[in-house]
Design a protein around this motif. Structure first.
Motif, PDB file in Angstrom:
ATOM      1  N   THR A  19      50.332  31.902  40.339  1.00 58.75           N
ATOM      2  CA  THR A  19      50.912  32.974  39.543  1.00 58.75           C
ATOM      3  C   THR A  19      52.307  32.613  39.037  1.00 58.75           C
ATOM      4  O   THR A  19      53.074  31.967  39.734  1.00 58.75           O
ATOM      5  CB  THR A  19      50.951  34.291  40.345  1.00 58.75           C
ATOM      6  N   ASP A  20      52.576  33.012  37.833  1.00 57.71           N
ATOM      7  CA  ASP A  20      53.910  32.784  37.268  1.00 57.71           C
ATOM      8  C   ASP A  20      54.875  33.882  37.669  1.00 57.71           C
ATOM      9  O   ASP A  20      56.022  33.874  37.271  1.00 57.71           O
ATOM     10  CB  ASP A  20      53.837  32.724  35.740  1.00 57.71           C
ATOM     11  N   HIS A  21      54.409  34.852  38.438  1.00 56.85           N
ATOM     12  CA  HIS A  21      55.224  35.995  38.808  1.00 56.85           C
ATOM     13  C   HIS A  21      55.268  36.137  40.330  1.00 56.85           C
ATOM     14  O   HIS A  21      54.493  36.889  40.903  1.00 56.85           O
ATOM     15  CB  HIS A  21      54.663  37.263  38.174  1.00 56.85           C
ATOM     16  N   PRO A  22      56.177  35.413  41.005  1.00 56.22           N
ATOM     17  CA  PRO A  22      56.249  35.501  42.470  1.00 56.22           C
ATOM     18  C   PRO A  22      56.427  36.928  42.985  1.00 56.22           C
ATOM     19  O   PRO A  22      56.007  37.244  44.085  1.00 56.22           O
ATOM     20  CB  PRO A  22      57.452  34.626  42.820  1.00 56.22           C
ATOM     21  N   GLN A  23      57.004  37.817  42.182  1.00 60.33           N
ATOM     22  CA  GLN A  23      57.189  39.192  42.626  1.00 60.33           C
ATOM     23  C   GLN A  23      55.852  39.918  42.788  1.00 60.33           C
ATOM     24  O   GLN A  23      55.784  40.971  43.409  1.00 60.33           O
ATOM     25  CB  GLN A  23      58.123  39.968  41.693  1.00 60.33           C
ATOM     26  N   ARG A  24      54.760  39.369  42.278  1.00 61.98           N
ATOM     27  CA  ARG A  24      53.441  39.985  42.420  1.00 61.98           C
ATOM     28  C   ARG A  24      52.757  39.625  43.746  1.00 61.98           C
ATOM     29  O   ARG A  24      51.710  40.174  44.063  1.00 61.98           O
ATOM     30  CB  ARG A  24      52.513  39.534  41.292  1.00 61.98           C
ATOM     31  N   LEU A  25      53.328  38.713  44.497  1.00 60.18           N
ATOM     32  CA  LEU A  25      52.648  38.208  45.695  1.00 60.18           C
ATOM     33  C   LEU A  25      52.388  39.291  46.734  1.00 60.18           C
ATOM     34  O   LEU A  25      51.321  39.317  47.349  1.00 60.18           O
ATOM     35  CB  LEU A  25      53.436  37.058  46.310  1.00 60.18           C
ATOM     36  N   ILE A  79      37.362  44.609  36.722  1.00 60.21           N
ATOM     37  CA  ILE A  79      37.974  43.310  36.453  1.00 60.21           C
ATOM     38  C   ILE A  79      39.174  43.557  35.547  1.00 60.21           C
ATOM     39  O   ILE A  79      39.024  43.970  34.397  1.00 60.21           O
ATOM     40  CB  ILE A  79      36.978  42.342  35.777  1.00 60.21           C
ATOM     41  N   ALA A  80      40.348  43.315  36.070  1.00 60.52           N
ATOM     42  CA  ALA A  80      41.576  43.549  35.307  1.00 60.52           C
ATOM     43  C   ALA A  80      41.921  42.323  34.476  1.00 60.52           C
ATOM     44  O   ALA A  80      41.731  41.181  34.918  1.00 60.52           O
ATOM     45  CB  ALA A  80      42.718  43.857  36.265  1.00 60.52           C
ATOM     46  N   PRO A  81      42.416  42.538  33.276  1.00 69.26           N
ATOM     47  CA  PRO A  81      42.868  41.406  32.466  1.00 69.26           C
ATOM     48  C   PRO A  81      44.047  40.718  33.155  1.00 69.26           C
ATOM     49  O   PRO A  81      44.777  41.343  33.922  1.00 69.26           O
ATOM     50  CB  PRO A  81      43.274  42.022  31.143  1.00 69.26           C
ATOM     51  N   THR A  82      44.204  39.443  32.886  1.00 69.88           N
ATOM     52  CA  THR A  82      45.285  38.683  33.518  1.00 69.88           C
ATOM     53  C   THR A  82      46.027  37.872  32.471  1.00 69.88           C
ATOM     54  O   THR A  82      45.464  37.529  31.427  1.00 69.88           O
ATOM     55  CB  THR A  82      44.733  37.764  34.620  1.00 69.88           C
ATOM     56  N   ASP A  83      47.259  37.556  32.769  1.00 65.35           N
ATOM     57  CA  ASP A  83      48.023  36.679  31.894  1.00 65.35           C
ATOM     58  C   ASP A  83      48.149  35.290  32.514  1.00 65.35           C
ATOM     59  O   ASP A  83      48.874  34.443  32.029  1.00 65.35           O
ATOM     60  CB  ASP A  83      49.406  37.275  31.593  1.00 65.35           C
ATOM     61  N   GLU A  84      47.406  35.064  33.591  1.00 64.50           N
ATOM     62  CA  GLU A  84      47.430  33.764  34.250  1.00 64.50           C
ATOM     63  C   GLU A  84      46.456  32.798  33.576  1.00 64.50           C
ATOM     64  O   GLU A  84      45.603  33.204  32.805  1.00 64.50           O
ATOM     65  CB  GLU A  84      47.082  33.927  35.722  1.00 64.50           C
ATOM     66  N   ASP A  85      46.585  31.548  33.884  1.00 69.12           N
ATOM     67  CA  ASP A  85      45.721  30.510  33.335  1.00 69.12           C
ATOM     68  C   ASP A  85      44.386  30.535  34.075  1.00 69.12           C
ATOM     69  O   ASP A  85      44.268  30.012  35.176  1.00 69.12           O
ATOM     70  CB  ASP A  85      46.399  29.149  33.489  1.00 69.12           C
ATOM     71  N   THR A  86      43.393  31.129  33.470  1.00 67.28           N
ATOM     72  CA  THR A  86      42.084  31.243  34.130  1.00 67.28           C
ATOM     73  C   THR A  86      41.331  29.923  34.164  1.00 67.28           C
ATOM     74  O   THR A  86      40.312  29.812  34.833  1.00 67.28           O
ATOM     75  CB  THR A  86      41.208  32.297  33.427  1.00 67.28           C
ATOM     76  N   ARG A  87      41.840  28.921  33.483  1.00 69.70           N
ATOM     77  CA  ARG A  87      41.170  27.611  33.505  1.00 69.70           C
ATOM     78  C   ARG A  87      41.697  26.690  34.604  1.00 69.70           C
ATOM     79  O   ARG A  87      41.191  25.587  34.780  1.00 69.70           O
ATOM     80  CB  ARG A  87      41.288  26.949  32.137  1.00 69.70           C
ATOM     81  N   GLN A  88      42.695  27.128  35.361  1.00 71.55           N
ATOM     82  CA  GLN A  88      43.182  26.319  36.479  1.00 71.55           C
ATOM     83  C   GLN A  88      42.123  26.325  37.568  1.00 71.55           C
ATOM     84  O   GLN A  88      41.746  27.356  38.078  1.00 71.55           O
ATOM     85  CB  GLN A  88      44.487  26.880  37.031  1.00 71.55           C
TER      86      GLN A  88
END
Length: 128
Positions: A19-25, A79-88
């Motif tokens: 995740t690019d957002h550590p505050q979401r952990l 299923i919530a949309p995400t802004d993360e890289d789903t191809r990782q």
């Protein structure tokens, strides 16, 4: 995972997310009811060291992955949309007490991750 490793005080499962957002952990831990450390690898340094690259659209959205999401939807999961890289692509690894990498699994698609029992057998095999 919790049930399989509960009796093993010498094993510390750790979840790493890119995740690019550590505050979401913390919200991630709460959502999955995890009682293990969850770390962010926003620069993907660990993923790179383990050899977990980005998959093709076909790899990531394989028939198995689509079936997995279909089962979740049928059970009422949203299923919530995400802004993360789903191809990782993911990786699962065992690191010993001395910090040595002992085993790595690099599944070709999200639906091909090793089972918890497989991970537990690999951890048990490392015990003296």
């Amino acid at each position: 995972m919790r049930d399989r490793f509960e009796h093993r005080r010498d094993v510390l499962p750790v979840v790493v997310t890119f995740t690019d957002h550590p505050q979401r952990l913390e919200a991630y831990r709460e959502h999955l009811r995890l009682d293990v450390p969850v770390l962010a690898d926003s620069q993907r340094q660990l993923y790179d060291l383990l050899g977990a690259g980005r998959g093709t659209v076909r790899q990531v959205w394989s028939p198995g992955t689509l079936a997995l999401y279909a089962r979740l939807l049928l059970r009422g999961r949203r299923i919530a949309p995400t802004d993360e890289d789903t191809r990782q692509l993911g990786a699962d690894a065992i690191v010993d007490r001395d910090g040595r990498l002992r085993r790595v699994w690099l599944p070709p698609s999200p639906d091909r991750r090793p089972a918890i029992d497989e991970l537990a057998i690999a951890v048990d095999a490392l015990q003296p």
